[in-house]
Design a protein around this motif. Structure first.
Motif, short mmCIF file in Angstrom:
data_model
loop_
_atom_site.label_atom_id
_atom_site.label_comp_id
_atom_site.label_asym_id
_atom_site.label_seq_id
_atom_site.Cartn_x
_atom_site.Cartn_y
_atom_site.Cartn_z
N GLY A 12 0.82 -1.21 0.00
CA GLY A 12 0.00 0.00 0.00
C GLY A 12 0.85 1.26 0.00
N ALA A 13 1.93 1.24 0.77
CA ALA A 13 2.82 2.41 0.80
C ALA A 13 3.50 2.62 -0.55
CB ALA A 13 3.87 2.24 1.89
N THR A 14 3.90 1.53 -1.19
CA THR A 14 4.53 1.64 -2.51
C THR A 14 3.55 2.18 -3.54
OG1 THR A 14 5.97 -0.22 -1.96
CG2 THR A 14 5.79 0.38 -4.28
N PRO A 75 9.71 0.04 -0.10
CA PRO A 75 8.93 0.88 -1.02
C PRO A 75 9.79 1.86 -1.81
CG PRO A 75 7.85 0.78 1.10
CD PRO A 75 9.19 0.15 1.27
N HIS A 76 10.82 2.39 -1.19
CA HIS A 76 11.68 3.35 -1.89
C HIS A 76 12.53 2.66 -2.94
CE1 HIS A 76 10.45 5.47 1.71
NE2 HIS A 76 10.61 6.57 0.99
N ILE A 77 12.95 1.44 -2.66
CA ILE A 77 13.69 0.68 -3.66
C ILE A 77 12.80 0.40 -4.86
CG2 ILE A 77 14.75 -1.57 -4.13
CD1 ILE A 77 15.80 -1.50 -1.23
N LEU A 78 11.55 0.00 -4.61
CA LEU A 78 10.62 -0.29 -5.71
C LEU A 78 10.28 0.97 -6.51
CD1 LEU A 78 8.24 -2.84 -3.97
CD2 LEU A 78 10.05 -3.31 -5.63
N LEU A 79 10.09 2.09 -5.82
CA LEU A 79 9.81 3.34 -6.53
C LEU A 79 11.02 3.80 -7.35
CD1 LEU A 79 7.80 5.30 -3.82
CD2 LEU A 79 6.93 4.32 -5.93
#
Length: 130
Positions: A12-14, A75-79
């Motif tokens: 959800g955050a991602t 999430p930051h890695i995925l973004l």
């Protein structure tokens, strides 16, 4: 917290961080600056547009870190990977609105802004702590 709840929280955050990054950059690039591009914009528009896009990325990174309660980098890695995929897609299909270096600079500032937002959320005194 169970692993199912963690996966939902991180997912959800991602998704929320990605949508906020997309929305903020779209507002900056297309609405405020009417199609920000290297060839079609003035120098002042380029400076302020780039600065606002960086600020949008910092905001999206901050929001994403607050949602995951500052626990993880996932999430930051995925973004960041999403921005890199966008950059490689634009480079391979040549959908450039300006020069290639301009697009690399904008996308690099988005990645840097996401991580700056994450690390600023770590220092934010009112953020929830797990």
């Amino acid at each position: 917290m169970s692993s199912k709840n963690k996966a939902l929280l991180y997912g959800g955050a991602t998704i929320f961080g990605g949508f906020s990054l997309l929305l903020f950059t779209k507002i900056t690039k297309d609405i405020l600056f009417n199609g920000l591009s290297l060839c079609g914009s003035t120098n002042m528009e380029l400076v302020f547009g780039s600065l606002l896009m960086f600020t949008a990325a910092v905001t999206a990174g901050f929001i994403t870190s607050i949602i995951v309660v500052r626990k993880t980098y996932l999430p930051h890695i995925l973004l960041s990977l999403g921005v890199l995929v966008k950059m490689s897609f634009i480079a391979s299909c040549s959908f450039l609105t300006g020069s290639f270096l301009f697009e690399i600079g904008i996308d690099s500032s988005l990645i840097l802004g996401l991580w700056l937002g994450h690390f600023s959320a770590l220092k934010f005194p009112l953020a929830p702590v797990s």
